[in-house]
Motif scaffolding. Sequence first.
Motif, PDB file in Angstrom:
ATOM      1  N   MET A  52       1.657  -3.413   8.733  1.00 42.63           N
ATOM      2  CA  MET A  52       1.553  -3.111   7.311  1.00 42.63           C
ATOM      3  C   MET A  52       2.927  -2.996   6.668  1.00 42.63           C
ATOM      4  N   ALA A  53       3.890  -2.455   7.406  1.00 41.48           N
ATOM      5  CA  ALA A  53       5.250  -2.359   6.881  1.00 41.48           C
ATOM      6  C   ALA A  53       5.836  -3.744   6.632  1.00 41.48           C
ATOM      7  N   LEU A  54       5.562  -4.671   7.544  1.00 35.43           N
ATOM      8  CA  LEU A  54       6.066  -6.042   7.365  1.00 35.43           C
ATOM      9  C   LEU A  54       5.411  -6.710   6.157  1.00 35.43           C
ATOM     10  N   VAL A  55       4.106  -6.468   5.971  1.00 38.71           N
ATOM     11  CA  VAL A  55       3.411  -7.030   4.810  1.00 38.71           C
ATOM     12  C   VAL A  55       4.000  -6.460   3.517  1.00 38.71           C
ATOM     13  N   GLN A  56       4.187  -5.138   3.467  1.00 39.12           N
ATOM     14  CA  GLN A  56       4.781  -4.511   2.284  1.00 39.12           C
ATOM     15  C   GLN A  56       6.187  -5.040   2.030  1.00 39.12           C
ATOM     16  N   LEU A  57       6.946  -5.228   3.103  1.00 35.53           N
ATOM     17  CA  LEU A  57       8.324  -5.709   2.958  1.00 35.53           C
ATOM     18  C   LEU A  57       8.352  -7.132   2.411  1.00 35.53           C
ATOM     19  N   ALA A  58       7.484  -7.993   2.940  1.00 31.59           N
ATOM     20  CA  ALA A  58       7.466  -9.385   2.489  1.00 31.59           C
ATOM     21  C   ALA A  58       6.976  -9.490   1.042  1.00 31.59           C
ATOM     22  N   ALA A  59       5.860  -8.834   0.727  1.00 33.06           N
ATOM     23  CA  ALA A  59       5.304  -8.933  -0.626  1.00 33.06           C
ATOM     24  C   ALA A  59       6.197  -8.213  -1.637  1.00 33.06           C
ATOM     25  N   SER A  96      12.482   0.750   6.902  1.00 36.44           N
ATOM     26  CA  SER A  96      12.762   1.663   8.015  1.00 36.44           C
ATOM     27  C   SER A  96      11.743   1.519   9.126  1.00 36.44           C
ATOM     28  N   PHE A  97      10.465   1.381   8.779  1.00 36.87           N
ATOM     29  CA  PHE A  97       9.427   1.310   9.800  1.00 36.87           C
ATOM     30  C   PHE A  97       9.390  -0.046  10.486  1.00 36.87           C
ATOM     31  N   THR A 152       2.521  -0.194  -4.191  1.00 43.33           N
ATOM     32  CA  THR A 152       1.473   0.783  -4.493  1.00 43.33           C
ATOM     33  C   THR A 152       0.088   0.176  -4.319  1.00 43.33           C
ATOM     34  N   VAL A 153      -0.072  -1.069  -4.729  1.00 46.68           N
ATOM     35  CA  VAL A 153      -1.381  -1.725  -4.645  1.00 46.68           C
ATOM     36  C   VAL A 153      -1.762  -2.022  -3.196  1.00 46.68           C
ATOM     37  N   LEU A 154      -0.782  -2.379  -2.381  1.00 52.54           N
ATOM     38  CA  LEU A 154      -1.083  -2.729  -0.994  1.00 52.54           C
ATOM     39  C   LEU A 154      -1.551  -1.499  -0.215  1.00 52.54           C
ATOM     40  N   PRO A 155      -2.440  -1.691   0.749  1.00 51.23           N
ATOM     41  CA  PRO A 155      -2.884  -0.555   1.571  1.00 51.23           C
ATOM     42  C   PRO A 155      -1.741  -0.055   2.449  1.00 51.23           C
ATOM     43  N   GLY A 156      -1.835   1.196   2.817  1.00 48.68           N
ATOM     44  CA  GLY A 156      -0.803   1.800   3.656  1.00 48.68           C
ATOM     45  C   GLY A 156      -0.476   3.190   3.159  1.00 48.68           C
ATOM     46  N   THR A 157       0.208   3.953   3.998  1.00 49.94           N
ATOM     47  CA  THR A 157       0.578   5.322   3.667  1.00 49.94           C
ATOM     48  C   THR A 157       2.090   5.453   3.742  1.00 49.94           C
ATOM     49  N   ASP A 158       2.538   6.701   3.736  1.00 52.42           N
ATOM     50  CA  ASP A 158       3.973   6.948   3.885  1.00 52.42           C
ATOM     51  C   ASP A 158       4.450   6.676   5.301  1.00 52.42           C
TER      52      ASP A 158
END
Length: 592
Positions: A551-558, A404-405, A539-545
């Motif tokens: 950071m959203a792109l990193v979370q999405l890719a990983a 979403s982000f 959960t392990v990756l940095p970032g919040t809600d």
Amino acid sequence: MSSGLYRSANAGSGQGGLDPEGATLISTDPAAVDQAGRADQADRADRAGATNAPNSDEGGSAASNSAIMALGSLVSRGTGFLRTLVLAAALGGSLVGNAYTTAQIFPGMVYEFLLGGILTSVLVPVLVRRRRADPDRGQAYAQRLLSLAVLALGVATLMAMAAAPLLALVYASDQTTDEFRRLVTVLSYLMLPMIFFTGLSALVSALLNTRGHFAAPMWAPILNNLVVIATLGAYIAIFGAQVVGPGQMTAGRIVLLGGGTLLGVVVQAAGLLPALRKVGFRWRWRFDFRALGLAELGRLGIWMFCYVAVSQLGLVVVFNLLNRAGDADEAGPMIYNNVFLLLMTAHGIIAVSVITALMPRMSGAAADGRYADMAADLSRGTRTVTAVLAPIAVCYAVLATPISFSLFRYGAYSTEAASATSVVLFAAAVALVPFAVSQLFTFAFYALPDTRTPALINIPVVALRVAVQVALFIALSVQFAAAGLMIGNAVSYLVAAGVSAWLLRRRVGRIGLGAIALTFGKVAVAAGGAAVAGLLVVTVLPGTDTPSRLMALVQLAAGGAAVGLTYLGLAVALRIHEVAELLAMVRGRLRR
């Protein structure tokens, strides 16, 4: 049995109606209808061209037609998705975006009542038969049909424009403000002429398809998308990408938005007309409508009309509930629509491809009385759709926030709107596989051919959907209202799939429920493991809600990589044959 809002401006690309490749609005049926139908039409057109005329204008081979459709669909879906992102950035996810989305429902609603699924299920087959049987190859019949349709669409458009304030009251909740309803009404006056051009586009596309011409109908929606993207770009350049209230929408803002949206459909319809002359069709007014066999068309179309009418009644409830939530600055029509787009994107890429491949086979098997072959294809299609869509559903659930982000958090689409989108997407993930399976079963009935049974199934299914949605709306806080509506969708899709499977078994025999259940069990285990892996990575990756875009792109890719690789590994270990076949096909193509 869909309850989505997202429609395409392509009247000829979504089941005789609009398809989630181009514009925006309501879908009483999925986009798969028309694409599956077109594959069948391409096959029939090729055979007709081969047998009826050595120098036929019917078009190329089924393979070339399929290639054109595949490429056109890819570009159309890409530009359609970009259109949605620009729209979200320009208007945001609050009241103005909700008003725009609500106003766009009206042209789709009237169009569905007039043509909608009737075009694909009734008119296209009749045009094909006339094309092959009449001495003039259906020219006079098509001219009569187009003449009647132009008159009917014109009258319907004028009546709808006169009733715009009433439509705003029907679809906009009593709890919304007068400014909101006024904005919906004014936008509706500008957009309701889309009824005429949408219907014209649908009919011209049908005429072209039955004459073996598939390129123009598949590519014309791209013109629509480009016009609307340019309109929204101009809106951002002139007025800025910022959140404004309905009362702040000046005449210039409204005319640019509504007029640009209408212009996109006009350009799409106009872009189809040169192709008519290319295939040898000449326009001529004909008013001897009795020669159309209207009584026969009415008998054939009544059940599809029933299907559409029941679905539209369900959408009245959905829109009222969404506008009640959206009025409280929570997820409303715009956000719900964006999430449904994501579902339709996955469904269109995966499930529509399966239905496109299976529909001609099932239709041929049904016509020859080879019901065992039809049941085998249906079983294989169900297992394939489930196995391939499951990891996408897991990504939608586990990665709802980064999706979403990273996709929507631009311009006027605020952080709060992106957070609300993630909640709705999380709930919508459970609806993806049931929706695809229920639609596959629906098209199995169409292959028989039978429009009556899906229409009768749709009545209790929509009633159940509305009951669940209203109950969840009352039980949940307004923050989770749109998510509750998605859960109501999922429940209704599950019931529709179960009832359809039971009735199909009585028609075509055993459809391999044991094999289907075994695949479902294995897929559930693989999907569960993939979900755990994805959650651990996020959960392990940095970032919040509320992650930053990077950071959203990193979370999405990983997270996406973790979900995909874990699912594939477990699928291979569990011997899910459908995934193994897909991997083998990919490896084979890479070698070539």
